[in-house]
Design an enzyme around this catalytic site. Structure first.
Site, PDB file in Angstrom:
ATOM      1  N   SER A  98     -53.146  15.698 -56.011  1.00 30.58           N
ATOM      2  CA  SER A  98     -52.012  15.340 -56.888  1.00 30.58           C
ATOM      3  C   SER A  98     -52.531  15.316 -58.499  1.00 30.58           C
ATOM      4  O   SER A  98     -53.463  14.874 -58.367  1.00 30.58           O
ATOM      5  CB  SER A  98     -51.558  13.999 -56.345  1.00 30.58           C
ATOM      6  OG  SER A  98     -50.756  14.102 -55.300  1.00 30.58           O
ATOM      7  N   GLU A 131     -53.820  11.792 -62.959  1.00 26.14           N
ATOM      8  CA  GLU A 131     -54.828  10.860 -62.138  1.00 26.14           C
ATOM      9  C   GLU A 131     -56.005  11.604 -61.658  1.00 26.14           C
ATOM     10  O   GLU A 131     -56.859  10.996 -61.397  1.00 26.14           O
ATOM     11  CB  GLU A 131     -53.897  10.532 -60.722  1.00 26.14           C
ATOM     12  CG  GLU A 131     -53.910  11.734 -59.847  1.00 26.14           C
ATOM     13  CD  GLU A 131     -53.470  11.010 -58.433  1.00 26.14           C
ATOM     14  OE1 GLU A 131     -53.910  11.320 -57.588  1.00 26.14           O
ATOM     15  OE2 GLU A 131     -52.572  10.151 -58.546  1.00 26.14           O
TER      16      GLU A 131
END
EC number: 1.3.1.98
Length: 308
Positions: free
Chosen positions: A231, A301
């Site tokens: 992600s 992230e």
């Protein structure tokens, strides 16, 4: 010539100008100025200490997931953590050095009939990386109503603090959160860790492995075919980052050989020859599209390592 500060390291495992792309799940990135393979917890600590004593930049590399290495490479010393020794005691205590691959530990513990790690099958991570990120997965099947965290089986770990002290610390020190621990805020490094597992039926554990691999495989691109860093953007509570990107119609959008996955819009894949510059341009495009349409600011992230 090897810098004098690194002369204490085993020369056969120290390489100058070593390409880093092969050591990342994204298969992207320039060379390390110096790459060292640490084969034990003591070796890892010694390498960090050597770099610190010379005021040399350093970075510990596990499986290279959740990071993007810059096209210009990484200055200083990159320490590839290959410290993988581990033992499983009769009372279910798993001790492991921080470079051990979680997937290997999952198989070892499941075969022995110990439960606690089976939820993380298929996620590329070392033990050190798992603790750094508080590794998690939506499990168990079939309901998948709860996120399972590695912190739930964590007992304690040995670390090298940013001050150069070796300590054994527990969960209170680690401050486990969602995608967050003390390691995001201090340059402490995990050297080894202990986990407390519980007895379970191996047949049931193997069933969980199969269910988790199938469920994950249907929602994530296969790394062997389309390398990625997992992600890209942080979770937005109540609103999925991938859902926002998808609603902008960006699945399949590409810059160079970097593409927003057709399977999961919060994952960018390398179609073969993507550069870090391609990925950063694609990240910026997705951020702009979501900001203009929905007013949300997507925050990456993944870690950006080296020079771009």
């Amino acid at each position: 010539m090897v810098p004098s500060a690194l002369s204490s390291l085993t020369s056969s495992r120290l390489t100058a100008h070593a390409p880093l792309a092969p050591y990342t799940t994204f298969k992207i990135g320039g060379p390390a100025e110096w790459l060292y393979e640490a084969t034990s917890a003591d070796d890892l600590a010694a390498a960090i200490t050597a770099a610190c004593s010379a005021s040399m930049p350093w970075f510990v590399l596990g499986l290279g997931a959740n990071i993007l290495v810059g096209d210009k490479g990484v200055p200083g010393l990159v320490i590839r953590n290959c410290a993988a020794a581990h033992t499983l005691s009769s009372d279910g205590v798993l001790w492991s050095e921080s470079g051990a691959v979680v997937g290997d530990l999952v198989l070892d513990t499941v075969r022995a009939g110990w439960s606690g790690l089976e939820h993380y099958i298929g996620i590329p991570s070392t033990v050190g990386g798992a603790l750094w990120q508080n590794l998690h997965f939506l499990s168990p099947a079939p309901e998948r109503e709860r996120t399972m965290f590695i912190s739930e089986v964590f007992a304690d770990c040995d670390i090298l603090t940013e001050e150069g002290e070796r300590r054994t610390v527990n969960a209170d020190y680690i401050q486990f959160g969602y995608d967050d621990t003390v390691f995001h805020h201090r340059r402490d490094v995990v050297l080894s860790a202990r986990f407390q597992l519980e007895r379970a039926d191996p047949a049931r554990l193997h069933q969980i492995l199969q269910e988790n691999l199938s469920w994950r495989g249907s929602r994530h691109p296969w790394l062997q075919v389309h390398p990625s860093a997992g992600s890209i953007f942080k979770k937005i509570e109540g609103v999925g980052a991938g859902r926002l990107i998808d609603q902008c119609g960006l699945k399949g959008f590409r810059v160079g050989d970097a593409q927003i996955s057709h399977i999961h819009a919060n994952i960018l894949v390398n179609l073969g020859h993507a550069t870090a510059a391609d990925v950063r341009a694609l990240i910026a495009h997705a951020q702009q599209a979501v900001r203009e349409r929905f007013g949300y600011q997507l925050e990456p992230e993944i870690g950006f390592i080296g020079e771009f």
